[in-house]
Motif scaffolding. Structure first.
Motif, short mmCIF file in Angstrom:
data_model
loop_
_atom_site.label_atom_id
_atom_site.label_comp_id
_atom_site.label_asym_id
_atom_site.label_seq_id
_atom_site.Cartn_x
_atom_site.Cartn_y
_atom_site.Cartn_z
N ILE B 99 1.23 2.21 1.78
CA ILE B 99 2.50 2.18 1.05
C ILE B 99 2.19 1.93 -0.42
O ILE B 99 1.68 0.89 -0.78
CB ILE B 99 3.42 1.07 1.61
CG1 ILE B 99 3.84 1.43 3.04
CG2 ILE B 99 4.63 0.89 0.72
CD1 ILE B 99 4.65 0.35 3.72
N GLY B 100 2.48 2.92 -1.28
CA GLY B 100 2.19 2.76 -2.70
C GLY B 100 0.70 2.63 -2.95
O GLY B 100 -0.13 2.89 -2.09
N GLY B 101 0.37 2.22 -4.17
CA GLY B 101 -1.02 2.01 -4.53
C GLY B 101 -1.34 0.53 -4.48
O GLY B 101 -0.52 -0.30 -4.08
N THR B 102 -2.55 0.19 -4.88
CA THR B 102 -3.02 -1.18 -4.80
C THR B 102 -2.08 -2.15 -5.53
O THR B 102 -1.74 -3.22 -5.01
CB THR B 102 -4.44 -1.27 -5.39
OG1 THR B 102 -5.26 -0.34 -4.68
CG2 THR B 102 -5.02 -2.67 -5.23
N GLN B 103 -1.66 -1.79 -6.73
CA GLN B 103 -0.79 -2.69 -7.49
C GLN B 103 0.53 -2.91 -6.77
O GLN B 103 1.06 -4.02 -6.73
CB GLN B 103 -0.53 -2.13 -8.90
CG GLN B 103 -1.76 -2.08 -9.78
CD GLN B 103 -2.47 -0.74 -9.71
OE1 GLN B 103 -2.43 -0.07 -8.69
NE2 GLN B 103 -3.13 -0.36 -10.79
N ILE B 104 1.09 -1.82 -6.25
CA ILE B 104 2.36 -1.90 -5.53
C ILE B 104 2.20 -2.81 -4.31
O ILE B 104 3.06 -3.64 -4.00
CB ILE B 104 2.81 -0.49 -5.08
CG1 ILE B 104 3.13 0.37 -6.30
CG2 ILE B 104 4.01 -0.57 -4.12
CD1 ILE B 104 4.34 -0.02 -7.06
N GLN B 105 1.06 -2.69 -3.63
CA GLN B 105 0.85 -3.48 -2.41
C GLN B 105 0.74 -4.97 -2.69
O GLN B 105 0.89 -5.80 -1.80
CB GLN B 105 -0.41 -2.99 -1.67
CG GLN B 105 -0.21 -1.61 -1.04
CD GLN B 105 -1.51 -0.86 -0.82
OE1 GLN B 105 -2.60 -1.45 -0.93
NE2 GLN B 105 -1.40 0.42 -0.54
N GLY B 106 0.49 -5.32 -3.93
CA GLY B 106 0.48 -6.73 -4.30
C GLY B 106 1.87 -7.34 -4.30
O GLY B 106 2.02 -8.57 -4.31
N ARG B 107 2.90 -6.50 -4.31
CA ARG B 107 4.28 -6.98 -4.37
C ARG B 107 5.12 -6.47 -3.21
O ARG B 107 5.90 -7.22 -2.61
CB ARG B 107 4.94 -6.48 -5.68
CG ARG B 107 4.62 -7.34 -6.88
CD ARG B 107 5.32 -8.67 -6.78
NE ARG B 107 5.25 -9.42 -8.03
CZ ARG B 107 5.56 -10.71 -8.15
NH1 ARG B 107 5.94 -11.39 -7.09
NH2 ARG B 107 5.50 -11.31 -9.31
N ALA B 108 4.97 -5.21 -2.88
CA ALA B 108 5.86 -4.59 -1.89
C ALA B 108 5.67 -5.24 -0.52
O ALA B 108 4.57 -5.58 -0.13
CB ALA B 108 5.56 -3.10 -1.80
N SER B 109 6.80 -5.37 0.20
CA SER B 109 6.73 -5.99 1.53
C SER B 109 7.19 -5.00 2.59
O SER B 109 7.95 -4.07 2.32
CB SER B 109 7.61 -7.24 1.57
OG SER B 109 8.97 -6.86 1.42
N ILE B 110 6.72 -5.24 3.82
CA ILE B 110 7.18 -4.43 4.96
C ILE B 110 8.67 -4.70 5.18
O ILE B 110 9.44 -3.78 5.48
CB ILE B 110 6.37 -4.78 6.23
CG1 ILE B 110 4.87 -4.47 6.01
CG2 ILE B 110 6.91 -4.04 7.44
CD1 ILE B 110 4.52 -3.02 5.91
N GLY B 111 9.08 -5.96 5.00
CA GLY B 111 10.50 -6.29 5.14
C GLY B 111 11.35 -5.48 4.17
O GLY B 111 12.42 -4.99 4.53
N GLY B 112 10.87 -5.35 2.95
CA GLY B 112 11.59 -4.55 1.95
C GLY B 112 11.62 -3.09 2.33
O GLY B 112 12.64 -2.41 2.16
N ASN B 113 10.50 -2.60 2.85
CA ASN B 113 10.42 -1.22 3.29
C ASN B 113 11.47 -0.95 4.37
O ASN B 113 12.16 0.08 4.37
CB ASN B 113 9.01 -0.94 3.82
CG ASN B 113 8.67 0.54 3.93
OD1 ASN B 113 8.24 1.00 4.97
ND2 ASN B 113 8.86 1.31 2.86
N LEU B 114 11.65 -1.94 5.26
CA LEU B 114 12.65 -1.80 6.32
C LEU B 114 14.07 -1.86 5.74
O LEU B 114 14.90 -1.00 6.04
CB LEU B 114 12.44 -2.91 7.36
CG LEU B 114 13.44 -2.98 8.52
CD1 LEU B 114 13.46 -1.67 9.31
CD2 LEU B 114 13.10 -4.15 9.46
#
Lengths: 746, 285
Positions: B99-114
């Motif tokens: 999901i996204g790139g490395t920087q995004i993965q530092g913030r993005a959550s699976i909960g948010g994706n849902l």
């Protein structure tokens, strides 16, 4: 001929390197001024509509809004034909693209500008401007726009045909024909004739830095502009023209530029920011969003091309014919001329006819993009050449070598080549390890393509002043989009016999240097480099006078070689003599102002290995080599960088990039997420083979290197995909679904 | 972007209260969808409730026999950096990594994706295949629903005013799972189609299989794969699974692909994902 150079051909660290890698370099949007206002642009939601009424009152009433501008705020100067760096154009088109007058011609067309104390207020104010539209049907592709009954963009645009105005009003701005020999007779001599149709999508240059402009209309009437541009003098002249000011009343300071590729030649924001600054009395900055960049700056034309080549059984091409219809976007100027000149430029064919059509459609007004027009054309021609080679059972390099353009070959538009490197590029392909390596797996294919692009001269200025420590300061007007500070400084250093590091180059504003044309046409290292050579020679001449003074002799008696002045056993290196300029007569300033001929066009080739997933149609580029005749590589690392950059853009163009438009003329993928330029993860390391056939027209043999490298990749990929997946794709981009649909249709 | 207020509650009660008082409020975890939507003018909340400071929403806890508690605000990188979680749910770690790139993965959550409820959400088909449930808290208490029923339309989910997602619960797995998506690029792209598959084996046959798809309907969808139960592990079964997926898909034609092509991709991806999940199931034994 082997010439020994001290500086040319080496790889010094770029002069602007430290600023760039530490983030200290100042780009357009970095400019901050006291009292700065932020601007926003209201853009058309319709691809084609008449503007019935604009009401800005609600926007003006919003707290924080300091000025609102529409086309009505531009001076009502009569129309005239102007040449502002991209050929002769009616001023009304340039002005009309900056702010729409009467009609909007594409979605994203600017209608009004707002300046406010914050970007958010400006944005909100823009949304409060009421525009009443009469929405008109739109036309989006060249073949559709040319049909009888198609919606007409410009009621006053009469088709020009073969150089003469006609009374036809049909969205065709120009129909021209280039012809040499007798194509009909040539085809009669052919044993095999292949004719195919091709479609290519509108694509964007994809520079990372969005367009920007900051303008202060000062109390003394002078207009100061800070912007990232490929041509500070073009910005000056265009802005002055639209505002009906003398050119010298506008001063443009070029900021660092985050990519241009031809797309940062036109002016979009500067005149609007200027009007907003005049009205508000404060400096105004406007920065485009990515969506604006896609929808409202200048992509490169989509096109419809028919290409036909006739060949004898032994592979000799007897005739060629092409029909090119390019989408100019909202205003004429689709770069179809260069496309027509380039489509068969790599081949020595005696009988050729090419018809070109410059067609307006309801898309953003197109701009230059790296070898503009040539990539579309080469995709068509090189696909047909590949098919002929296949049908005749001849190796794709051999058939090209058999027909390759060389010294004396006449191009369809008339000129005969001087010494060129087409044959040498093909020989380099044939001899390369890549071309002879095994493919290394199933579902793989290898394709090649070649292509041509010009090199232009145009005016450039340069001054060099000598410092007492033996270094020199070099001042130039060419904005640096590809490492030209260094490639120009190196040419001066070579003449002066000093290291490149002893030259301090500066790109300065339009008040501080003589006129210099755009950084474009692969001209900067060639032409501004030449200006630097002239300026350096002027320094040498003056330094000889100083040495003669010291040695009490005539300047003509002083020798200068490898950075050392000498006469009868006495010698003095450049730096030592520089330390004595105070006592020998004062400052030394050299000048170079040129408008050089002797341009050297460049041929490039590409070898592409692809692997196509037979179930999904996804193409993986597994290996890619770019081959180019560069004349003389001043800084080989930057030349390789140009070849790699052009290749990557060509790969994106070939595989996934496109303006995906719906039927209303709305681009549905106006973000970097959905526009799908390749990322580093989608590409192999691009290998490079530099071929050096010196350009006899330049002191150091320089050819333009920035552009030809983008021309072959889509064709090479199409030829590789054909081998890998068994289908010939004649539509760009060759995205996975297109490949699968072709496989299913087989 | 318009003005908005920002609040960072320290507990669930405060968050629910803030969300209840402001019907247009949006919760903020990584913000990788929300901020983009606000900049584009697609959402105009008057309040942003930053949920990253609430302990329950930052829980990442695996217990064999019980399964995984994945707090709604846990950023992706914590999932693939956690060796116990990566071992127990390698397919989840893989999804967190695409999901996204490395920087995004530092913030993005699976909960948010849902919660973002995009039809193309990469994590949702896998969560459905893994049988995950969503723990929700709101003004009228707590409830738990299947992830399969969480999304109701593009960008719309079952959360009622004042409700927030607290965590995702994933039961322990006995077999293998895999999510595969098709993207024209290799990374940093939106799925043209995606298939999440889980499978358990028994005596060399499929005991049960779950299949869910992304990007081929207004929400991620569940494919009825009950007919695969008891089927032998062979190419015919893989092919049949692909056909079930293609038949269940209801794709549209847009800039990411044509409907026919997407339906075809569902079959290919499901077949490949199932083969991979079967291999993982065999390996985990």
């Amino acid at each position: 001929m082997s010439t020994q150079y001290n500086v040319i051909g080496t790889r010094p660290i770029r002069h602007d390197g430290a600023d760039k890698v530490t983030g200290r370099a100042l780009y357009g949007a970095d400019i901050q001024l006291n009292g700065l206002l932020h601007g926003a642009i209201l853009r058309s939601p319709h691809a084609h509509a008449r503007i019935k009424r604009i009401d800005t009152s609600k926007a003006e009433a919003l707290p924080g809004v300091k000025a609102v501008a529409t086309a009505a705020d531009f001076p009502a100067a009569g129309d005239k034909i102007v040449d502002l760096g991209e050929g002769a154009t009616p001023l009304s088109y340039i002005r009309g693209n900056v702010l729409a007058q009467g009609k909007v011609l594409y979605r994203g067309h600017a209608i009004a500008g707002v300046a406010a104390t914050s970007a958010h207020i400006a944005e909100e104010a823009a949304s409060l401007i009421e525009v009443e539209y009469e929405v008109l049907p739109c036309t989006l592709t060249a073949p559709d726009a040319m049909k009888d009954g198609a919606p007409i963009l410009h009621e006053d645009l009469h088709m020009q045909e073969f150089g003469k105005k006609t009374d036809k009003v049909n969205n065709v701005a120009d129909h021209f024909r280039f012809s040499i020999g007798d194509a009909e007779k040539g085809f009669e001599e052919a044993d095999l004739i292949i004719e195919r149709e091709f479609h290519t999508s509108t694509v964007h240059q994809g520079y990372i830095e969005p367009h920007n402009a900051t303008v202060l209309w000062n109390n003394d009437g002078r207009v100061q502009v800070w912007t990232s541009t490929q041509g500070s003098f073009v910005v000056r002249d265009t802005t002055a023209c639209i505002l009906d000011l003398p050119v010298a009343q506008v001063k443009v300071t070029p900021m660092e530029i985050g990519g241009g590729f031809g797309g940062k030649i036109p002016v979009y924001l500067e005149p609007v920011a200027a009007v907003l600054s005049k009205k508000s009395g404060r400096p105004v900055k406007i920065v485009m969003t990515r969506k604006d960049v896609f929808e409202a700056s200048g992509p490169t034309p989509g096109s419809y091309i028919r290409a036909k080549i006739g060949a004898k059984r032994d592979g000799t091409f007897t005739a060629a014919q092409a029909y090119l219809a390019y989408e100019a976007g909202a205003y004429p100027g689709a770069m179809v001329g260069p496309g027509a000149m380039c489509i068969f430029a790599a081949y020595d064919i005696k009988n050729v006819t090419v018809d070109g059509y410059d067609v307006v459609v309801n898309k953003p007004s197109t701009a230059a993009y790296r070898a503009p027009g040539a990539t579309n054309a080469a995709f068509a021609a090189e696909s047909v050449v590949d098919e002929i080679a296949e049908k005749l059972g001849i190796d794709p390099v051999d058939i090209r070598l058999k027909n390759a353009a060389k010294e004396g070959t006449q191009r369809v538009d008339g000129p005969k080549y001087r010494r060129v490197g087409c044959v040498e590029v093909l020989q380099a392909i044939k001899a390369s390890e890549h071309y002879n390596a095994p493919l290394g797996g199933p579902n793989r294919g290898r394709g090649i393509g070649i292509g041509f692009w010009f090199n232009v001269g145009l005016p450039s200025s340069c001054t060099i002043s000598v410092n007492a420590d033996g270094s020199v300061n070099l001042v130039e007007g060419s904005t640096d989009i590809g490492g030209t500070r260094t490639s120009i400084a190196m040419q001066a250093a070579e003449v002066l016999g000093i290291p490149a590091e002893q030259v301090h180059p500066s790109v300065v504003d339009t008040d501080s240097i003589g006129f210099t044309a755009v950084t474009g046409g692969s001209r900067t290292t060639f032409a501004t480099g030449w200006a630097a050579i002239e300026a350096a020679r002027d320094i040498v001449r003056q330094m000889k006078e100083r040495a003669a003074k010291l040695w009490e002799t005539e300047p003509a008696e002083v020798n200068f070689e490898n950075g050392v002045f000498s006469k009868n056993g006495k010698s003095m290196p450049f730096a030592e003599l520089a330390s004595k300029i105070g006592e020998t007569g004062g400052p030394i300033v050299g000048r170079g102002a040129v408008n050089p001929r002797g341009v050297g066009g460049s041929f490039a080739g590409a070898i592409a290995d692809v692997e196509v997933d037979p179930e999904t149609g996804k193409t993986q580029v597994v290996r890619f080599t770019s081959i180019q005749d560069v004349g003389k590589a001043i800084h080989p690392a930057y030349v390789e960088g140009q070849m790699q950059g052009g290749s990557v853009q060509g790969i994106g163009w070939g595989l996934n990039e496109e303006y995906y438009m719906d039927t209303t003329g709305t681009m549905r993928n106006s973000s970097l997420l959905d526009y799908r330029m390749p990322t580093a993860l989608d590409l192999p390391m691009i290998e490079t083979i530099i071929v050096e056939v010196p350009n006899p027209g330049h002191p150091f043999g320089v050819r333009g290197v920035g552009e030809a490298n983008i021309v072959p990749p889509p064709a090479a990929l199409a030829n590789a995909i054909h081998q890998a997946a068994g289908v010939r794709l004649r539509t760009l981009p060759m995205k996975p679904s297109t490949i699968m649909e072709a496989v299913w249709a087989k | 972007m318009k003005w908005f207020d920002y609040q960072a509650p320290r507990n669930i009660g405060e968050a629910v209260e803030a969300m209840t008082l402001h019907p247009t409020a949006r919760p903020l975890a990584g913000g990788t969808d929300l901020l983009v939507q606000m900049r584009a003018g697609r959402r105009t909340p008057d309040l942003i409730v930053d949920i990253k400071k609430i302990p329950e929403l930052n829980q990442l806890h695996f217990e064999p026999g019980l399964g995984l508690t994945l707090g709604a605000a846990v950023p992706c990188y914590r999932i693939y950096n956690d060796s116990a979680v990566s071992r127990a749910y390698p397919s989840l770690a893989e999804v967190a990594n695409i999901i996204g790139g490395t920087q995004i993965q530092g913030r993005a959550s699976i909960g948010g994706n849902l919660c973002n409820a995009a039809p193309s959400a990469d994590s949702i088909p896998l969560l459905i295949a893994l049988g995950a449930t969503a723990r929700i808290t709101g003004p009228s208490g707590e409830r738990t629903i299947d992830v399969a029923a969480f999304c109701t339309a593009p960008g719309v989910n079952v959360l009622q005013p004042g409700e927030i997602l607290v965590s995702i619960q994933i039961p322990p797995t006995a077999g293998g799972a895999r999510y595969l998506r098709f993207i024209p690029r290799n990374e940093m792209d939106i799925a043209v189609a995606g298939a999440g598959v889980s499978v358990t084996l028994s005596n060399g046959n499929i005991q049960s299989a779950k299949i869910a798809l992304a990007s081929v309907a207004p929400t991620p969808i569940t494919v009825d794969a009950s007919s695969l139960s008891g089927a032998p592990v062979n190419d015919d079964t893989l092919k049949k699974a692909g056909e079930l997926a293609a038949a269940a898909a209801k794709p549209i034609t847009d800039m990411r692909g044509t409907a026919d092509y997407r339906r075809h991709l569902c079959a290919v991806l499901t077949r490949r994902a199932l083969a991979s999940a079967i291999a993982a199931a065999k390996e985990s034994k």
